[in-house]
Design a protein around this motif. Structure first.
Motif, mmCIF file in Angstrom:
data_model
loop_
_atom_site.group_PDB
_atom_site.id
_atom_site.type_symbol
_atom_site.label_atom_id
_atom_site.label_comp_id
_atom_site.label_asym_id
_atom_site.label_seq_id
_atom_site.Cartn_x
_atom_site.Cartn_y
_atom_site.Cartn_z
ATOM 1 N N GLY A 7 0.805 -1.205 0.000
ATOM 2 C CA GLY A 7 0.000 0.000 0.000
ATOM 3 C C GLY A 7 0.842 1.259 0.000
ATOM 4 N N ARG A 8 0.157 2.383 0.155
ATOM 5 C CA ARG A 8 0.810 3.693 0.066
ATOM 6 C C ARG A 8 0.921 4.402 1.400
ATOM 7 N N LEU A 9 0.625 3.682 2.485
ATOM 8 C CA LEU A 9 0.604 4.332 3.792
ATOM 9 C C LEU A 9 1.883 4.111 4.590
ATOM 10 N N GLY A 10 2.849 3.419 3.998
ATOM 11 C CA GLY A 10 4.148 3.306 4.647
ATOM 12 C C GLY A 10 4.526 1.955 5.204
ATOM 13 N N LEU A 11 3.661 0.958 5.085
ATOM 14 C CA LEU A 11 3.988 -0.360 5.630
ATOM 15 C C LEU A 11 4.996 -1.074 4.741
ATOM 16 N N GLU A 12 6.095 -1.496 5.338
ATOM 17 C CA GLU A 12 7.140 -2.240 4.623
ATOM 18 C C GLU A 12 7.395 -3.544 5.362
ATOM 19 N N VAL A 13 7.447 -4.644 4.619
ATOM 20 C CA VAL A 13 7.607 -5.964 5.213
ATOM 21 C C VAL A 13 8.597 -6.783 4.392
ATOM 22 N N SER A 14 8.969 -7.936 4.904
ATOM 23 C CA SER A 14 9.824 -8.856 4.150
ATOM 24 C C SER A 14 9.094 -9.315 2.893
ATOM 25 N N ALA A 15 9.843 -9.587 1.832
ATOM 26 C CA ALA A 15 9.241 -9.945 0.545
ATOM 27 C C ALA A 15 8.475 -11.261 0.598
ATOM 28 N N LEU A 16 8.745 -12.084 1.577
ATOM 29 C CA LEU A 16 7.952 -13.279 1.865
ATOM 30 C C LEU A 16 7.545 -13.235 3.327
ATOM 31 N N GLY A 17 6.272 -13.510 3.578
ATOM 32 C CA GLY A 17 5.803 -13.619 4.949
ATOM 33 C C GLY A 17 5.644 -15.075 5.335
ATOM 34 N N LEU A 18 5.008 -15.312 6.472
ATOM 35 C CA LEU A 18 4.769 -16.673 6.947
ATOM 36 C C LEU A 18 3.312 -16.810 7.370
ATOM 37 N N GLY A 19 2.602 -17.719 6.711
ATOM 38 C CA GLY A 19 1.240 -18.040 7.108
ATOM 39 C C GLY A 19 1.264 -19.072 8.214
ATOM 40 N N THR A 20 0.505 -18.840 9.272
ATOM 41 C CA THR A 20 0.579 -19.724 10.447
ATOM 42 C C THR A 20 -0.657 -20.600 10.630
ATOM 43 N N MET A 21 -1.576 -20.583 9.668
ATOM 44 C CA MET A 21 -2.847 -21.289 9.828
ATOM 45 C C MET A 21 -2.673 -22.761 10.197
ATOM 46 N N MET A 22 -1.728 -23.444 9.565
ATOM 47 C CA MET A 22 -1.577 -24.885 9.765
ATOM 48 C C MET A 22 -0.616 -25.240 10.898
ATOM 49 N N MET A 23 -0.157 -24.241 11.629
ATOM 50 C CA MET A 23 0.780 -24.518 12.709
ATOM 51 C C MET A 23 0.052 -25.000 13.959
ATOM 52 N N PRO A 24 0.382 -26.175 14.448
ATOM 53 C CA PRO A 24 -0.213 -26.621 15.715
ATOM 54 C C PRO A 24 0.376 -25.834 16.877
ATOM 55 N N ASP A 25 -0.270 -25.889 17.995
ATOM 56 C CA ASP A 25 0.205 -25.168 19.176
ATOM 57 C C ASP A 25 1.216 -26.042 19.904
ATOM 58 N N ASN A 26 2.459 -25.993 19.420
ATOM 59 C CA ASN A 26 3.506 -26.785 20.066
ATOM 60 C C ASN A 26 4.854 -26.080 19.941
#
Length: 321
Positions: A7-26
């Motif tokens: 976007g244009r509001l200034g948020l900068e992040v790593s070019a790849l993120g990490l989706g955590t949906m399938m991560m068990p709580d361990n």
């Protein structure tokens, strides 16, 4: 780590993120998040419905795990979460009162003072999006949320929402076998200056080449119920994956790296969030950032995996509606 702007509001992040949906709580999931952060990943994506308890009506399981993993490391992470799905049958809720209730619950579950990116997970057809986004804008003003976004929204919904408060990102499925967004959604995002976060960029794991039969999936795996993993659809889709594997071998990379490199080449305002619970997979995925695809190679990939190449719908019928 290469950085990209959303976007244009200034948020900068790593070019790849990490989706955590399938991560068990361990502990393994916590170690994977720690390792990803140490490797330079900054964008971590969760949602209030992620976690084993949701099928029993419990919210926040995955958020609590992510919050625990990032405790003491908050300043290094961009945390995105979502609200709006209220039942396993995919019923949705976007009423302003529910928005405000949900954000407080997510802040508590994550153990943080503010959320970096807050998405409406699915649009509520019974609440005007202007009302929902108006409530989200109030969260920004209150300091509970830094940026807002939508997930799986239509071009019209995106325009209407953006007119109420600027959207930083839209999150939708996008990969070599799910390219529906190219027709209308991506042009609107480019026009309005909104970032794009593709989820399931590896085709729910199918594009990794690790799934050859349904027996490769656990018996309780949700993908067994998805049309693209069933019957003749599975066979036809595997044929495409084999072609992608051969191309990747010639390129000297893995199928996952090729699929992500292709995606990264589509737009500079695009940040995929491949999901995995294993640190070695995170490292493999990050290798995609080192791959450059020529115009000729992109054209070859287009021939292998053109639009609508995937057999079967993205979701079961009840989830599509």
């Amino acid at each position: 780590m290469a950085q990209r702007k959303l976007g244009r509001l200034g948020l900068e992040v790593s070019a790849l993120g990490l989706g955590t949906m399938m991560m068990p709580d361990n502990d393994e999931s916590v170690r994977t998040i720690h390792g990803a952060l140490d490797l330079g990943v900054t964008l971590f994506d969760t949602a209030d419905i992620y976690g084993d308890g949701f099928m029993k009506g419990e919210f926040g399981g995955n958020e609590r795990m992510v919050g625990r993993a990032l405790k003491g490391r908050r300043d290094r992470a961009v945390i995105a979460t979502k609200f709006g799905i209220v039942s396993p049958e995919m019923k949705t809720q976007g009423h302003p009162a529910y928005v405000k209730k949900s954000v407080d619950a997510s802040l508590l579950q994550l153990g943080i003072d503010y959320i970096d990116v807050y998405y409406q997970h699915r649009i509520d057809p019974y609440t005007p999006i202007e009302e929902t986004v108006g409530a989200m804008a109030e969260l920004v003003q209150a300091g509970k949320v830094r940026y807002i976004g939508l997930s799986e929204a239509t071009p019209d919904q995106i325009r209407r929402a953006h007119a109420v408060h600027p959207l930083t990102a839209v999150e939708t499925e996008y990969s070599l076998w799910s390219r529906e967004v190219e027709d209308e959604v991506l042009p609107v995002l480019q026009e309005l200056g909104i970032g794009f976060v593709p989820y399931s960029p590896l085709g729910r794991g199918f594009l990794t080449g690790q799934i050859r039969t349904l027996d490769d999936l656990p018996e309780n795996d949700y993908r067994r119920f998805f049309p693209r993993f069933q019957g003749d659809n599975f066979v036809k889709n595997l044929e495409v994956v084999v072609l992608i594997e051969k191309f990747a071998a010639r390129k000297g990379c893995t199928p996952s790296q090729l699929a992500l490199a292709w995606l990264l080449a589509q737009s500079e305002q695009l940040v995929p969030i491949p999901g995995t619970k294993r640190l070695d997979r995170v490292k493999e995925n990050l290798g995609a950032l080192e791959i450059t695809l020529s115009a000729e190679e992109l054209a070859d990939i287009e021939r292998i995996s053109p639009k609508e190449v995937a057999a079967g719908e993205r979701y079961p019928t009840f989830m599509q509606s």
